[in-house]
Each structure stands twice: as structure tokens, then as C-alpha cells.
Design a protein around this motif. Sequence first.
Motif, mmCIF file in Angstrom:
data_model
loop_
_atom_site.group_PDB
_atom_site.id
_atom_site.type_symbol
_atom_site.label_atom_id
_atom_site.label_comp_id
_atom_site.label_asym_id
_atom_site.label_seq_id
_atom_site.Cartn_x
_atom_site.Cartn_y
_atom_site.Cartn_z
ATOM 1 N N LEU A 38 0.792 -1.262 -0.264
ATOM 2 C CA LEU A 38 0.073 -0.260 -0.140
ATOM 3 C C LEU A 38 1.028 1.224 0.234
ATOM 4 N N VAL A 39 0.410 2.246 -0.813
ATOM 5 C CA VAL A 39 1.569 3.349 -1.455
ATOM 6 C C VAL A 39 0.559 4.608 -0.731
ATOM 7 N N GLY A 40 0.872 5.470 -0.211
ATOM 8 C CA GLY A 40 0.195 6.573 0.563
ATOM 9 C C GLY A 40 1.288 8.020 0.509
ATOM 10 N N ASP A 41 0.314 8.772 0.947
ATOM 11 C CA ASP A 41 1.315 9.965 1.082
ATOM 12 C C ASP A 41 0.857 10.606 2.368
ATOM 13 N N ARG A 42 0.074 9.679 3.667
ATOM 14 C CA ARG A 42 -0.645 10.588 5.141
ATOM 15 C C ARG A 42 -0.229 8.882 6.259
ATOM 16 N N TYR A 43 0.639 9.877 6.932
ATOM 17 C CA TYR A 43 0.874 8.872 8.205
ATOM 18 C C TYR A 43 -0.792 7.997 8.577
ATOM 19 N N PHE A 44 -1.467 8.797 9.102
ATOM 20 C CA PHE A 44 -2.608 9.130 9.692
ATOM 21 C C PHE A 44 -3.807 8.288 9.261
ATOM 22 N N THR A 45 -4.302 8.224 7.830
ATOM 23 C CA THR A 45 -4.221 7.713 6.998
ATOM 24 C C THR A 45 -3.873 6.085 6.179
ATOM 25 N N ASP A 46 -3.359 6.785 5.178
ATOM 26 C CA ASP A 46 -2.897 5.516 4.432
ATOM 27 C C ASP A 46 -2.050 4.407 5.232
ATOM 28 N N VAL A 47 -1.211 5.412 6.000
ATOM 29 C CA VAL A 47 0.220 4.035 6.694
ATOM 30 C C VAL A 47 -0.834 3.425 7.822
ATOM 31 N N VAL A 48 -1.717 4.622 8.890
ATOM 32 C CA VAL A 48 -2.250 3.641 10.081
ATOM 33 C C VAL A 48 -3.284 1.747 9.467
ATOM 34 N N TYR A 49 -4.200 3.016 8.442
ATOM 35 C CA TYR A 49 -4.842 1.610 7.848
ATOM 36 C C TYR A 49 -3.644 0.692 7.135
ATOM 37 N N GLY A 50 -3.027 1.070 6.503
ATOM 38 C CA GLY A 50 -2.493 -0.147 5.634
ATOM 39 C C GLY A 50 -1.912 -0.808 6.894
ATOM 40 N N ARG A 70 -2.838 -1.232 9.901
ATOM 41 C CA ARG A 70 -3.755 -2.399 10.705
ATOM 42 C C ARG A 70 -4.381 -3.879 9.569
ATOM 43 N N ASN A 71 -4.518 -3.217 8.562
ATOM 44 C CA ASN A 71 -4.512 -4.150 7.670
ATOM 45 C C ASN A 71 -3.871 -5.826 7.123
ATOM 46 N N GLY A 72 -2.175 -5.137 7.324
ATOM 47 C CA GLY A 72 -1.244 -5.988 6.891
ATOM 48 C C GLY A 72 -0.669 -6.431 5.631
ATOM 49 N N PHE A 73 -1.051 -4.442 5.364
ATOM 50 C CA PHE A 73 -0.066 -4.600 3.965
ATOM 51 C C PHE A 73 1.059 -4.310 4.541
ATOM 52 N N LEU A 74 2.261 -3.957 3.675
ATOM 53 C CA LEU A 74 3.708 -3.049 3.861
ATOM 54 C C LEU A 74 3.564 -2.069 3.037
ATOM 55 N N THR A 75 3.978 -1.364 3.664
ATOM 56 C CA THR A 75 3.375 -0.007 3.915
ATOM 57 C C THR A 75 4.467 1.437 3.373
ATOM 58 N N VAL A 76 4.293 2.049 2.233
ATOM 59 C CA VAL A 76 5.265 3.177 1.642
ATOM 60 C C VAL A 76 4.955 4.848 1.671
ATOM 61 N N LEU A 77 5.275 5.056 2.689
ATOM 62 C CA LEU A 77 4.719 6.851 2.328
ATOM 63 C C LEU A 77 5.744 7.474 1.455
ATOM 64 N N THR A 78 4.825 7.945 0.101
ATOM 65 C CA THR A 78 5.736 9.157 -0.732
ATOM 66 C C THR A 78 5.304 10.726 0.058
ATOM 67 N N GLU A 79 6.242 11.512 -0.435
ATOM 68 C CA GLU A 79 5.839 12.533 0.063
ATOM 69 C C GLU A 79 5.009 13.328 -1.166
ATOM 70 N N PRO A 80 3.990 14.047 -0.496
ATOM 71 C CA PRO A 80 2.939 14.803 -1.802
ATOM 72 C C PRO A 80 4.041 15.283 -3.305
ATOM 73 N N LEU A 81 2.794 15.355 -3.656
ATOM 74 C CA LEU A 81 3.840 15.301 -5.026
ATOM 75 C C LEU A 81 3.467 17.357 -5.267
ATOM 76 N N ASN A 82 2.646 17.407 -5.155
ATOM 77 C CA ASN A 82 1.820 18.710 -5.210
ATOM 78 C C ASN A 82 1.324 19.428 -4.026
ATOM 79 N N PHE A 83 0.799 20.845 -3.693
ATOM 80 C CA PHE A 83 0.350 21.308 -3.205
ATOM 81 C C PHE A 83 -0.555 22.492 -3.424
ATOM 82 N N ALA A 84 -0.677 22.675 -5.157
ATOM 83 C CA ALA A 84 -1.482 23.450 -5.882
ATOM 84 C C ALA A 84 -2.702 23.323 -5.092
ATOM 85 N N ASN A 85 -3.435 22.343 -5.474
ATOM 86 C CA ASN A 85 -5.016 21.946 -4.773
ATOM 87 C C ASN A 85 -5.217 22.615 -3.744
#
Length: 287
Positions: free
Chosen positions: A204-216, A218-233
Amino acid sequence: MLGPPPVVPLRPRAPRPTALPTPRTAKPNTDPTTTTTTTSSTASAGKAATMGAAAWWRRALGQRLNPAGVAAVAAVAASEPRLALPHVSLQDIRWLDWAELRHAGFRGVVFDKDNTLTAPYVPALWPPLADAFDQCRATFPPGALAIYSNSAGLKEYDPDGVDAKVIEAAIEGIHVIRHDIKKPGGTAKEIESYFGCSASNLVLVGDRYFTDVVYGNRNGFLTVLTEPLNFANESYIVRMVRKLEAYIISYWYKKGHKPIKHPLLPDARRIVKFDPYDDSSGSKSIA
């Protein structure tokens, strides 16, 4: 036990990266070419493949207000901080060695969408990630790549799957999983049903600690955290929440907390490539 997530070195070291990084602050990907490309891409894609003003506002509001995310912070802080610590932390998917992940026994990859594969609210892939995504698609079998988002595919904001279909048309080889509960809440039942395997066999690859990583985690995924790509929107509130998350995570690392071990990947450094921007680095090809 694993230390903090593996560092992405700016120059190659033999035979693999050996140090582990300090927790990073929330900051955008700062490749100047990326910034220029994405500004125009965001504007054009937003006009050409709009998901509708009403849908945009529902999604924006939903990302600002995430009661499950707030509850997750409290629950993790009170009980098990390591649930918020990713197995691997790096700049973006260009640093991932897909072949090593496949060799380790992983059967598929689940991506968050906004600021992981695309700019916020844009259906098309972030252009600088195209080669890395092609490598990922070539490494895993057809149907083994999916998006699990707190916007597109979430029945609360995309009940008819319109947004999901737009993304599937824009990114070849990706399936947007329809689901009922926003991350980090819920189980992995929809994902496991789609892939036909346990979440422990998925990345599971995501950019948020308390959504993507916690979810991943909790459910047994290998969790990969990336930096946000763009803050424009991205909203001011979300940017402030990112800073708060980074502060809390940094505190937990300093207190000695470690990521959860994953049974398929005892040494997470195996899946980190050398600097993808440096053609002289001798980075391994992914075949």
C-alpha cells in the motif's frame, strides 16, 4: 527489528542504501520540471476531464473533515504509535524497486490517489511518474494495480463510480476499488476480494501517516509513504495537518518507536532504488 524507514541516497552506495533516515517534514516534490509540467497539467486536466463542480466540493470537504482520521490519531497515540510508522519512506514511486517487491512475494500494489499518483483532484497520472508506473505495470500481472482513495470510489462521495471510471480511463492498467468506509477506518475486505489474496501479500503506497499508513498497518499491508507531489489544490487545513502529523511522527521516532515487521520483507532496504535522477548511478533496471 527494522529501524526508521530506509533513506533514499542522492548518490549510489554499494551494494545498497545502508542508513535509515530521520523522519521527514511534509514538503512537496521539488523537481523544477515537475512543478512546471504539473501546473499546466493540473489546469488542462481539470478542464478537460472534470469530475463536476459538485463532486469536487464534496471531495474537498471530505478531505478537510475526516472524523475517522482524527479518531485514529487519538487511538494510535494512546495505544500503538508504530501503526503510524511506514515500513518504507521515500520521495515518490520512482525510488521503488518493483522487481524486488515481486521477488519478495508481493502480488499487487494498492495506491492512494491524490498526491501519490496524481495531483489533487486530477484524474491523470503525474507526468514525471509515467516511467516508474510503466515499470510497475510491467512487473506485476494484469489487474494487479489498484487505487483505494478517500475520494474516487468511496461511495459517500462517488456513489455511482463516475470519478472512478474517469480515473480508470485516464490511467491505463489501474482499477479503482469501490468501498464504503474512509481510511483509516474499515477492513481490507474490498481490496482482498478484488486481488483474491490477503492484504499481507499487497503493498500500500500513500502520502499520509494517519490515513494511508495507519490503515495499511492495521490490515497487514507493506506500507510505503511518499511525499506529496503538489500543494496547488490542497487546502490550508490539510497542509497544517500534514505538519502536525510530521511533528508527532518525529517525536515517536525520537522516543524509540519502530515500524511493525512485515513477514515478507524483513529488510525493507531491499526495495529502495538509487537516485532515479542520476543517470550515472548505475541504478538497477527493472525487468
